[in-house]
Design an enzyme around this catalytic site. Structure first.
Site, PDB file in Angstrom:
ATOM      1  N   ASP A   8       0.866  -1.174   0.000  1.00 22.02           N
ATOM      2  CA  ASP A   8       0.000   0.000   0.000  1.00 22.02           C
ATOM      3  C   ASP A   8       0.907   1.231   0.000  1.00 22.02           C
ATOM      4  O   ASP A   8       2.143   1.103   0.038  1.00 22.02           O
ATOM      5  CB  ASP A   8      -0.922  -0.020   1.219  1.00 22.02           C
ATOM      6  CG  ASP A   8      -2.244   0.702   0.971  1.00 22.02           C
ATOM      7  OD1 ASP A   8      -2.338   1.451  -0.023  1.00 22.02           O
ATOM      8  OD2 ASP A   8      -3.176   0.538   1.776  1.00 22.02           O
ATOM      9  N   GLU A  10      -0.028   4.524   1.808  1.00 22.87           N
ATOM     10  CA  GLU A  10      -0.166   5.485   2.909  1.00 22.87           C
ATOM     11  C   GLU A  10       0.849   5.261   4.024  1.00 22.87           C
ATOM     12  O   GLU A  10       1.214   6.195   4.743  1.00 22.87           O
ATOM     13  CB  GLU A  10      -1.590   5.429   3.487  1.00 22.87           C
ATOM     14  CG  GLU A  10      -2.640   6.062   2.595  1.00 22.87           C
ATOM     15  CD  GLU A  10      -3.232   5.096   1.594  1.00 22.87           C
ATOM     16  OE1 GLU A  10      -4.166   5.493   0.864  1.00 22.87           O
ATOM     17  OE2 GLU A  10      -2.757   3.924   1.531  1.00 22.87           O
ATOM     18  N   HIS A  60      -2.902  -0.501  -3.741  1.00 26.54           N
ATOM     19  CA  HIS A  60      -3.412   0.847  -3.479  1.00 26.54           C
ATOM     20  C   HIS A  60      -4.305   1.350  -4.613  1.00 26.54           C
ATOM     21  O   HIS A  60      -3.952   1.255  -5.793  1.00 26.54           O
ATOM     22  CB  HIS A  60      -2.256   1.832  -3.293  1.00 26.54           C
ATOM     23  CG  HIS A  60      -2.713   3.254  -3.175  1.00 26.54           C
ATOM     24  ND1 HIS A  60      -3.430   3.714  -2.091  1.00 26.54           N
ATOM     25  CD2 HIS A  60      -2.581   4.313  -4.015  1.00 26.54           C
ATOM     26  CE1 HIS A  60      -3.714   4.999  -2.264  1.00 26.54           C
ATOM     27  NE2 HIS A  60      -3.209   5.382  -3.423  1.00 26.54           N
ATOM     28  N   HIS A 115      -7.512   4.945   7.376  1.00 21.53           N
ATOM     29  CA  HIS A 115      -8.826   4.664   6.797  1.00 21.53           C
ATOM     30  C   HIS A 115      -8.997   3.164   6.676  1.00 21.53           C
ATOM     31  O   HIS A 115      -8.048   2.405   6.901  1.00 21.53           O
ATOM     32  CB  HIS A 115      -8.986   5.321   5.417  1.00 21.53           C
ATOM     33  CG  HIS A 115      -8.081   4.744   4.373  1.00 21.53           C
ATOM     34  ND1 HIS A 115      -6.757   5.104   4.244  1.00 21.53           N
ATOM     35  CD2 HIS A 115      -8.307   3.814   3.405  1.00 21.53           C
ATOM     36  CE1 HIS A 115      -6.204   4.436   3.249  1.00 21.53           C
ATOM     37  NE2 HIS A 115      -7.124   3.643   2.724  1.00 21.53           N
ATOM     38  N   GLU A 134      -7.579  -2.558   7.301  1.00 20.26           N
ATOM     39  CA  GLU A 134      -7.261  -3.367   6.125  1.00 20.26           C
ATOM     40  C   GLU A 134      -6.329  -4.526   6.451  1.00 20.26           C
ATOM     41  O   GLU A 134      -6.495  -5.638   5.932  1.00 20.26           O
ATOM     42  CB  GLU A 134      -6.657  -2.473   5.043  1.00 20.26           C
ATOM     43  CG  GLU A 134      -7.682  -1.525   4.436  1.00 20.26           C
ATOM     44  CD  GLU A 134      -7.067  -0.457   3.547  1.00 20.26           C
ATOM     45  OE1 GLU A 134      -5.937  -0.667   3.040  1.00 20.26           O
ATOM     46  OE2 GLU A 134      -7.702   0.594   3.355  1.00 20.26           O
TER      47      GLU A 134
END
Length: 272
Positions: A8, A10, A60, A115, A134
């Protein structure tokens, strides 16, 4: 021994702002290069530790972020969407372990860019009464297939919330969260060194790592970002509305629960 690396953006060191995660600007182009380098570090660590094959899942957004021509040529790239297993695409190939690179804390946490799946759709997600981000959702999906999560990298908030789910997992903390859009990060070079070392260490404990398994069927509960999102999601007959923003549904497996959440995430675009 085949390893799947899910990447990912972030949680990548130096990434603190949404502009760095969205295509179409120079900030994103730099961030995706950092993302690719962190993936390469994990690839190297996995091979250092004895992996015979490594698959790298671009996890992502559009799943089209990693720079293929800069990726370690020993690895196989899994990218593009939609795909059934989402952030665990590639796990169908009988993997021995999963590594999570550049991951972030769950929605409503104080981590950088925190998130869960879709920041405009979901405020919180629970499976069997336990809240997951996640890493937890997809770690449980991997666990259902008998595959443990053995390595993870991201900020300190991500590490703190995720460590209890995967007791044998090796963590590389690449930045300290100072706010949703601020952090104290390691340099890209230091980050890659930490990730490579951590991934290599994770290979040594692979045999002791236990998959995260949930009781079936799964009771999924989610809190939508707005009542309008709940209105939209309830177009699925399988969902039961608990209150203005809270919904529940039952799923035969973690895979089915995650696939439903991803479908709802895609539906949310109708309100944008």
């Amino acid at each position: 021994m085949r390893i799947l690396i899910s990447t990912d953006i972030e949680g990548v060191a130096g990434v603190v702002h949404p502009e760095q995660t969205r295509a179409g600007n120079a900030e994103y182009e730099r961030a995706r290069r950092w993302m690719t380098r962190e993936a390469n570090a994990a690839i190297c660590g996995a091979f250092d530790g004895g992996a015979t094959e490594v698959r790298v899942n671009d996890s992502h957004g559009t799943y089209r972020n990693l720079l293929a021509d800069e990726l370690d040529p020993r690895a196989r790239l899994v990218n593009g969407k939609p795909r059934t297993l989402g952030m665990m695409g590639g796990l169908e190939a009988d993997c021995a372990g999963v590594m999570l690179v550049g991951f972030h804390a769950r929605a409503q946490a104080r981590g950088v860019l925190a998130h869960t799946i879709n920041s405009s759709a979901f405020a919180r997600v629970w499976l069997n009464g336990q809240e997951f981000g996640e890493a937890g959702l997809y770690g449980a999906l991997a666990g259902e297939m008998g595959v443990p999560v053995v390595f993870a990298s991201g900020d300190d908030v991500f590490a703190e919330e995720t460590r209890p789910l995967f007791p044998h997992c090796v963590f590389a903390v690449t930045k300290q969260a100072a706010g949703r859009h601020s952090a104290v990060s390691l340099s890209p070079q230091a980050t890659c060194e930490a990730i490579r070392a951590g991934a290599r260490q994770a290979m040594a404990v692979l045999g002791a790592a236990a998959p995260l398994r949930l009781e079936l069927p799964v009771c999924a509960r989610l809190q939508a970002q707005t009542p309008a999102h709940a209105d939209l999601f309830c177009q699925w007959p399988a969902l039961e509305r608990v209150d203005g923003v809270t919904l529940e549904f039952s799923a035969a497996s973690v895979e089915h629960a995650v696939r439903m959440l991803n479908c709802l995430s895609a539906m949310a675009a109708a309100l944008n």
